[in-house]
Design an enzyme around this catalytic site. Sequence first.
Site, PDB file in Angstrom:
ATOM      1  N   GLU A  30     -22.533 -33.774   5.507  1.00 26.20           N
ATOM      2  CA  GLU A  30     -22.341 -33.582   4.069  1.00 26.20           C
ATOM      3  C   GLU A  30     -22.794 -34.798   3.263  1.00 26.20           C
ATOM      4  O   GLU A  30     -22.373 -35.005   2.124  1.00 26.20           O
ATOM      5  CB  GLU A  30     -20.869 -33.276   3.787  1.00 26.20           C
ATOM      6  N   VAL A 203     -17.040 -18.037  11.735  1.00 26.19           N
ATOM      7  CA  VAL A 203     -17.065 -19.046  12.784  1.00 26.19           C
ATOM      8  C   VAL A 203     -17.389 -20.383  12.124  1.00 26.19           C
ATOM      9  O   VAL A 203     -18.427 -20.524  11.471  1.00 26.19           O
ATOM     10  CB  VAL A 203     -18.108 -18.698  13.859  1.00 26.19           C
ATOM     11  N   LYS A 204     -16.485 -21.361  12.301  1.00 27.18           N
ATOM     12  CA  LYS A 204     -16.586 -22.600  11.537  1.00 27.18           C
ATOM     13  C   LYS A 204     -16.439 -23.831  12.437  1.00 27.18           C
ATOM     14  O   LYS A 204     -15.637 -23.812  13.378  1.00 27.18           O
ATOM     15  CB  LYS A 204     -15.473 -22.673  10.480  1.00 27.18           C
ATOM     16  N   SER A 210     -18.000 -28.054   2.976  1.00 30.12           N
ATOM     17  CA  SER A 210     -19.148 -27.637   2.172  1.00 30.12           C
ATOM     18  C   SER A 210     -19.900 -26.473   2.806  1.00 30.12           C
ATOM     19  O   SER A 210     -21.104 -26.320   2.622  1.00 30.12           O
ATOM     20  CB  SER A 210     -20.107 -28.811   1.932  1.00 30.12           C
ATOM     21  N   ALA A 241     -10.423 -14.487  11.461  1.00 27.74           N
ATOM     22  CA  ALA A 241     -10.616 -13.085  11.088  1.00 27.74           C
ATOM     23  C   ALA A 241     -10.859 -13.002   9.588  1.00 27.74           C
ATOM     24  O   ALA A 241     -10.203 -13.688   8.801  1.00 27.74           O
ATOM     25  CB  ALA A 241      -9.379 -12.267  11.463  1.00 27.74           C
ATOM     26  N   ARG A 246      -8.989 -11.296  -2.756  1.00 29.51           N
ATOM     27  CA  ARG A 246      -9.642 -12.134  -3.757  1.00 29.51           C
ATOM     28  C   ARG A 246      -9.454 -13.609  -3.387  1.00 29.51           C
ATOM     29  O   ARG A 246      -8.411 -13.994  -2.867  1.00 29.51           O
ATOM     30  CB  ARG A 246      -9.056 -11.845  -5.136  1.00 29.51           C
ATOM     31  N   SER A 351     -18.367 -28.461  -9.877  1.00 31.35           N
ATOM     32  CA  SER A 351     -17.499 -28.078  -8.762  1.00 31.35           C
ATOM     33  C   SER A 351     -16.207 -27.462  -9.280  1.00 31.35           C
ATOM     34  O   SER A 351     -15.789 -27.710 -10.419  1.00 31.35           O
ATOM     35  CB  SER A 351     -17.180 -29.300  -7.890  1.00 31.35           C
TER      36      SER A 351
END
EC number: 6.3.2.4
Length: 383
Positions: A30, A203-204, A210, A241, A246, A351
């Site tokens: 980042e 999947v992270k 970011s 999942a 919202r 942002s």
Amino acid sequence: MSVEFPSAAAPAGASNRPRVAVLFGGRSSEHSVSCVTAAGVLQAIDTAKYDVVPIGIAKNGQWSLVSADPAQWSLRSATLPEVPASEESVVLSSQDNSRELVAHAPGSLPRSLGRIDVVLPLLHGPFGEDGTLQGLLEMADVRYVGAGVLASAVGMDKHYMKVVFESAGLAVGPYEVITDRQWLRDPQACLDRAGSLAFPLFVKPARAGSSMGITRVTDPAQLPAAIETARLHDPKVVVEAGIVGREIEVAVLQGRGTEDPRTSQPGEIAVQDGGHEWYDFEAKYVDGTAAELSCPADLPPDISAQVRRLAGVAFDAVGGEGLSRVDFFYTPGGELIINEINTMPGFTPISMYPQMWAKSGLPYTELIDELISLALARPTGLR
């Protein structure tokens, strides 16, 4: 607009104004996001009130005195900004808690850049947002903006973040964690665990932000590649999942003294049509028309009050200080499920964190001033 900054090499004591080291760049993926954040802050910070010392961290970890021109660090066309390596390095002196910045160059005597009063660390991701930098500053007895060592580490790790949230009674969505050892030893078992969650999946990397390295997966066959993509950023992976609901965000600001954390009006992100299935990196930082913030979000009054209260609970649960953005899902059934906390959220003028405060009555420049004031009032060490 041209912005003039005092000389970083001004001797300590030459001004009664607090000297603020704006620290950005860094070793994480980042890096460029951090530079863009710095561009916004350098443009907006009140230079009549603070002496500003811009310090860039190159991707190799080198600290150096850099340009204070915001245009150099903003997004320009398709080129992402980057702090270059320099012949002259800057170090933070550890002698007698002097809080002095010292520049070193080959063949030259060290030169003092003067004592600093506070660091504004605009770093995202590992080696900046994860407690490592905070630990260095604590050891040097230098005040800094934002969360401390533990809160930064917990807020960076999506796995332990969820553990802390669950212990605080907050609702967390279904997820699985895949460690490096588990993936290397038995990838099929990892795929089976992740595949048991309801699709679509996200999947992270466990310790990135970011939207770096995140993949939306709609079919089990896509899982191996998605996990490998996340592992490019972090050997530990979190698989979540997908939750129908919202996306509601709340900006949190530390209270003064013994006051409770302050919360902004809730905001809601709406990703516009145009090739973005979700709020990814391009939608956040490159495509200015990709997302729209509604603040205050169109919520029933009781839900608005509840999400602000829960944001404060999340902030306190991780031991937050300074600032954080807390993200929730508001489901059709009326449930508020926490997604994550960001202890150093995106802080460019566009942002969501500063936008929510601006719409809640605290403009960008005043927000920067409040964060610096909170940091100056807070001691280092145990608290």
